[in-house]
Design an enzyme around this catalytic site. Structure first.
Site, PDB file in Angstrom:
ATOM      1  N   SER A 124     -52.032 -14.858 -55.235  1.00 13.60           N
ATOM      2  CA  SER A 124     -50.692 -14.398 -54.943  1.00 13.60           C
ATOM      3  C   SER A 124     -49.471 -15.379 -55.350  1.00 13.60           C
ATOM      4  O   SER A 124     -49.770 -16.680 -55.206  1.00 13.60           O
ATOM      5  CB  SER A 124     -50.807 -14.016 -53.638  1.00 13.60           C
ATOM      6  OG  SER A 124     -49.511 -13.677 -53.187  1.00 13.60           O
ATOM      7  N   TYR A 149     -50.628 -14.201 -44.593  1.00 14.53           N
ATOM      8  CA  TYR A 149     -51.139 -13.733 -45.652  1.00 14.53           C
ATOM      9  C   TYR A 149     -51.178 -14.808 -46.691  1.00 14.53           C
ATOM     10  O   TYR A 149     -52.090 -15.201 -47.336  1.00 14.53           O
ATOM     11  CB  TYR A 149     -50.519 -12.483 -46.131  1.00 14.53           C
ATOM     12  CG  TYR A 149     -50.658 -12.182 -47.429  1.00 14.53           C
ATOM     13  CD1 TYR A 149     -52.129 -11.505 -47.773  1.00 14.53           C
ATOM     14  CD2 TYR A 149     -49.812 -12.375 -48.545  1.00 14.53           C
ATOM     15  CE1 TYR A 149     -52.240 -11.203 -49.150  1.00 14.53           C
ATOM     16  CE2 TYR A 149     -50.081 -12.089 -49.807  1.00 14.53           C
ATOM     17  CZ  TYR A 149     -51.357 -11.299 -50.109  1.00 14.53           C
ATOM     18  OH  TYR A 149     -51.581 -11.283 -51.471  1.00 14.53           O
ATOM     19  N   LYS A 153     -54.145 -17.353 -48.817  1.00 11.17           N
ATOM     20  CA  LYS A 153     -54.438 -17.614 -50.218  1.00 11.17           C
ATOM     21  C   LYS A 153     -54.243 -18.980 -50.715  1.00 11.17           C
ATOM     22  O   LYS A 153     -54.913 -19.535 -51.546  1.00 11.17           O
ATOM     23  CB  LYS A 153     -53.259 -16.748 -51.060  1.00 11.17           C
ATOM     24  CG  LYS A 153     -53.193 -15.155 -50.848  1.00 11.17           C
ATOM     25  CD  LYS A 153     -54.598 -14.589 -51.498  1.00 11.17           C
ATOM     26  CE  LYS A 153     -54.394 -12.932 -51.623  1.00 11.17           C
ATOM     27  NZ  LYS A 153     -55.836 -12.587 -52.122  1.00 11.17           N
TER      28      LYS A 153
END
Length: 342
Positions: A124, A149, A153
């Site tokens: 991402s 989140y 990553k």
């Protein structure tokens, strides 16, 4: 050549499976169906006229993973399986670390046991964090993301780097991308979030089809041109083809070892208000909206410099913003209830 696609029944996963099949790869899909439907795979098979091996299972389940690697000759893995909503990750961070980080570790461990070293990670753009300036380039250091989140990553990218240092045969690619939207031009597969959509365009489409009363725009006081957040919106089929291009690149560079990162994006930031306006113009549907408070973890603006992917992978984003809207509306209007029976 059998490719294992984790999370392959999901939105990006299913479009990538379709692209892999069209590029003559044999595909095995592992998906726990927590935010997806096996119907997507059936439709991919219908579109392509090819079969997919589907296994319902979780990447955190090492026994299931070992069975998959025992039953099939897996030579490469494309790893999508993850929780993906920025706002939700701030509310249930432990679930995000469990699925995204622990699940990736389980997968890498079983790959290692089976001497499978080709790994493409669906990463991402959030890994660049708040410190780096836009447009993001791959030479920037990993940042401190604004959400759990994003942190997951970053953690997985760091794990991949350490795996590559420990295993001289490991060949990894991290694909950093932004906001995939749109749907396959057939209108047969698209984004079908369970419950209330966390992403902008599915929500817009559900308002247009009458499933939602109005859109909430989270903040209109950001330091951007119109006050709303700006993102690099990318057609999901361009993104899917980027994953196939990365796999082709690995297969054509047999001497490559280590981990390489590529941005996949258009290089243009588009605001939330611009998305709404473009959707209305492209589809003749009116989208009522209200401005709500900012969401935790949202940055004002980010977009990609995708020059490296353009040159090394021979990949570029080809589909226009208007095409993204038209394809989204075709999918949503043909499938108002998503993959549920009409």
């Amino acid at each position: 050549m059998q490719v294992l696609v984790t999370g392959g029944a999901g939105y990006i996963g299913s479009h990538t499976v379709l692209s892999l099949l069209q590029s003559q790869y044999d595909v095995v899909v592992l998906d726990n169906l927590s935010n997806s439907s096996v119907e997507s795979i059936k439709r991919v098979e219908h579109i392509t006229g090819k079969s997919v091996t589907f296994i319902e299972g979780d990447v955190c389940d090492k026994a299931k993973l070992r069975q998959v690697f025992s039953d099939y000759t897996i030579e490469s893995v494309i790893h999508f399986a993850a929780l993906k909503a920025v706002g939700e990750s701030a509310q249930i961070p432990l679930s995000y670390y469990q699925t995204n980080v622990h699940g990736s570790v389980c997968l890498l461990e079983v790959m290692q046991e089976n001497k499978v070293n080709n790994f493409i990670f669906s990463s991402s753009a959030t890994v660049y964090g708040e410190e780096n300036q836009v447009p993001y380039v791959e030479t920037m250091k990993l940042g401190t993301p604004s959400s759990p989140y994003g942190a997951t990553k970053v953690m997985v990218e760091r794990i991949l780097a350490d795996v590559a240092l420990a295993n001289a045969k490991f060949r990894g690619v991290s694909l950093r991308y932004f906001n995939p939207i749109g749907a396959h031009e057939s209108g047969m597969i698209g984004e079908d979030p369970k419950g209330i959509p966390n992403n902008l365009l599915p929500y817009v489409a559900q308002v247009a089809v009458g499933k939602r009363d109005k859109l909430s725009i989270f903040g209109d006081d950001y330091p951007t041109q119109d006050g709303s957040c700006e993102r690099d919106y990318l057609h999901v089929m361009d993104l899917a083809q980027g994953h196939v291009a990365a796999l082709d690149w690995l297969n054509c560079h047999g001497d490559f070892t280590g981990v390489e990162a590529f941005n996949l994006g258009t290089g243009n930031g588009v605001s939330v208000f611009a998305i709404v306006n473009t959707f209305e113009q492209a589809t003749d549907q009116r989208i009522p909206f209200e401005v709500s408070p900012r969401r935790a973890g949202d940055l004002a603006a980010f977009w990609a410099n995708a020059t490296k992917a353009n040159q090394a992978l021979n990949w570029q984003a080809k589909r226009s913003l208007q095409q993204m809207m038209i394809d989204t509306w075709r999918w949503q209007s043909n499938n108002p209830n998503g993959y549920l029976e009409q």
